[in-house]
Design a protein around this motif. Structure first.
Motif, PDB file in Angstrom:
ATOM      1  N   TYR A  31       0.851  -1.187   0.000  1.00  0.00           N
ATOM      2  CA  TYR A  31       0.000   0.000   0.000  1.00  0.00           C
ATOM      3  C   TYR A  31       0.888   1.240   0.000  1.00  0.00           C
ATOM      4  O   TYR A  31       1.999   1.221   0.513  1.00  0.00           O
ATOM      5  CB  TYR A  31      -0.905   0.026   1.245  1.00  0.00           C
ATOM      6  CG  TYR A  31      -1.952  -1.046   1.255  1.00  0.00           C
ATOM      7  CD1 TYR A  31      -3.251  -0.789   0.827  1.00  0.00           C
ATOM      8  CD2 TYR A  31      -1.642  -2.344   1.666  1.00  0.00           C
ATOM      9  CE1 TYR A  31      -4.214  -1.788   0.824  1.00  0.00           C
ATOM     10  CE2 TYR A  31      -2.596  -3.340   1.663  1.00  0.00           C
ATOM     11  CZ  TYR A  31      -3.887  -3.061   1.245  1.00  0.00           C
ATOM     12  OH  TYR A  31      -4.836  -4.045   1.232  1.00  0.00           O
ATOM     13  N   LYS A  74      -6.404   7.385   6.714  1.00  0.00           N
ATOM     14  CA  LYS A  74      -7.192   6.446   5.918  1.00  0.00           C
ATOM     15  C   LYS A  74      -6.346   5.250   5.496  1.00  0.00           C
ATOM     16  O   LYS A  74      -6.815   4.106   5.500  1.00  0.00           O
ATOM     17  CB  LYS A  74      -7.772   7.154   4.691  1.00  0.00           C
ATOM     18  CG  LYS A  74      -8.646   6.256   3.829  1.00  0.00           C
ATOM     19  CD  LYS A  74      -9.182   7.012   2.622  1.00  0.00           C
ATOM     20  CE  LYS A  74     -10.013   6.085   1.728  1.00  0.00           C
ATOM     21  NZ  LYS A  74     -10.523   6.803   0.523  1.00  0.00           N
ATOM     22  N   THR A  78      -7.035   1.281   6.500  1.00  0.00           N
ATOM     23  CA  THR A  78      -7.142   0.224   5.490  1.00  0.00           C
ATOM     24  C   THR A  78      -6.255  -0.957   5.856  1.00  0.00           C
ATOM     25  O   THR A  78      -6.660  -2.123   5.757  1.00  0.00           O
ATOM     26  CB  THR A  78      -6.741   0.764   4.103  1.00  0.00           C
ATOM     27  OG1 THR A  78      -7.644   1.811   3.737  1.00  0.00           O
ATOM     28  CG2 THR A  78      -6.777  -0.335   3.045  1.00  0.00           C
TER      29      THR A  78
END
Length: 479
Positions: A31, A74, A78
């Motif tokens: 990510y 955020k 996640t």
């Protein structure tokens, strides 16, 4: 630089060709920024030599790793949801081990092991070579952690595998860490001081990629323009270098030229630039070599001098505008993209209007825009109250997005009727009958496949466009 990865690739499971002698299976997800995806390739290379093959099936993995981002709340939320998923599978397969890599590992350190008890190992961005030792600790029933930040680790001696690649484009890391203490950013705390990689190892990696059929590379760093190799050490220690080291030092402009000359038929991109460090010799080098792509990602974050000062950005609005003017003078066909933060602490309507006015001046080709998210450990998180109401943040962000869409459409429309060189990268998401590729300016182009193939450079006449995509037809191969 976290936005140069397409949103669709966030959380992508990374796969490489299996090695027959390996018996264990690794499931690794990434990510965040392009550097994380590049780092995952380094991790996979290290673990391949430790008997692991990668897998896309979480349930069959012996080791599950998630390479993490801390740039916004955020992103962390996640990743926490993914850890919940991993642990649910682990209850079914108790032999599975779970680890956290990257910036979130660096920021939260032992909290994962001691308080939350949701992982077996925690590995910071500079400790990937220690993975074999850490796995031995885990297999002995002990928690394992290494989040020591290095002053010299660049992984220049690790040949990264290429995960889930199209075989055409690849990332090449040239620096690690960052010395710019922007008040909103966690990177200096999670990736450490800035250090540059030996240019010879960079060139060797690029030459190897070309030999393996790659046609485009992106030079990566938190701040590529401050690249400086003088034989070792941190950039901040350059003043202590010997006269010989200073005389033979390689800055980013020189590195860019070395890369362009080493493989003149390979496209060269780079990201990310910092306005305070970008010098015109870089732009002049871009103009000199056709294979250096005409695109600069040049984040400013705000158009207000007052907010820039609060952010500890080491440049003013006027200096940024002068840089933009010079880029457009030297490279008239250069695309420029941005990062913008809406609702930074103390931001007023006047500050917001300064941002919109700056955007009107620059007319960016595309950009990445976010509402401010307070990050624990940053200077802003420690010392500044997040005082802009969410509703105002959202409204300002939407106005920034609307402005960018309008400017982006102007930029794409300017291509209609023109012929653009496109590197074919993949089949279009919307049609199996069309190819998708990018121009030198990083704009996506789709066109009928006909007899062309992935990896070929094709001249495409642009017939129409959407806000962000060019649509055309191939008129022949590019020379």
């Amino acid at each position: 630089m976290e936005k140069i990865i397409d949103e669709a690739k966030q959380g992508e499971t990374l796969i490489l060709e299996p090695k027959d002698t390996n018996t264990r299976k690794l499931f690794i997800e990434s990510y965040g920024c392009a550097m994380n995806f590049s780092d995952s390739e380094i991790v996979a290379s290290i673990l391949t030599n430790e008997g692991f093959n990668t897998t896309q099936k979480l349930e069959e993995a012996d080791l599950v790793l998630v390479n993490t981002c801390s740039i916004r709340d955020k992103a962390e939320q996640t990743i926490r949801k993914r850890l919940e998923k991993y642990n649910a599978v682990k209850k079914i397969n108790p032999k599975m081990k779970v680890g956290v890599l990257g910036c979130m590992a660096e920021r939260l350190k032992s909290k994962f092991l001691e308080e939350e008890k949701i992982v077996d190992l925690v590995v910071g961005p500079d400790a990937y070579k220690d993975l074999p030792n850490l796995l031995s600790e885990v297999e002995a029933g002990r928690d394992a952690i290494n989040v020591i930040l290095s002053k010299d680790e660049t992984y220049g001696d690790v040949s990264p595998v290429r995960l889930n690649t199209n075989g055409i484009t690849a990332f090449v890391s040239i620096t690690r860490g960052c010395d710019n203490m922007c008040t909103f950013c966690v990177v200096p705390f999670t990736r450490g001081r800035e250090r540059s990689r030996d240019p010879q190892s960079i060139l060797e990696e690029i030459n190897d990629l070309w030999q393996n059929g790659y046609k485009e590379i992106t030079l990566l760093g938190q701040n590529v323009d401050s690249y400086l190799w003088y034989g070792g050490g941190l950039k901040k220690d350059f003043e202590k270098a010997s006269d010989m080291q200073k005389a033979t030092a390689v800055n980013f402009s020189k590195l860019l030229e070395l890369c362009a000359k080493a493989q003149p038929k390979m496209r060269i991109r780079f990201s990310t630039s910092n306005p305070q460090d970008m010098t015109l010799d870089v732009v002049q080098t871009m103009a000199k070599y056709k294979n250096i792509c005409n695109h600069i990602h040049l984040p400013i974050q705000s158009g207000s001098n007052r907010i820039l000062k609060e952010m500890n950005r080491q440049h003013t609005r006027e200096e940024y505008m002068e840089l933009i003017t010079n880029i457009k003078r030297i490279l008239p066909d250069c695309a420029i993209s941005q990062d913008m933060i809406a609702g930074f602490p103390t931001e007023t309507e006047a500050d917001h209007q300064d941002t919109l006015n700056l955007m009107e001046f620059v007319q960016y080709d595309f950009g990445y825009m976010y509402a401010y998210s307070e990050r624990p450990g940053t200077m802003a998180g420690r010392n500044m109250k997040d005082d802009v109401p969410e509703a105002i943040k959202k409204r300002r962000l939407q106005e920034i997005i609307d402005a960018q869409r309008a400017h982006g459409h102007i930029k794409t429309q300017a291509n209609v009727g023109q012929v653009r060189e496109v590197l074919i990268e993949k089949t279009s998401k919307k049609s199996d009958l069309q190819w998708s590729g990018r121009t030198s300016q990083n704009t996506v182009v789709v066109f009928p496949k006909e007899h062309y193939k992935v990896g070929e450079f094709v001249n495409v006449k642009i017939n129409e466009c959407t806000t962000a995509t060019l649509i055309g037809e191939a008129v022949g191969y590019s020379e």
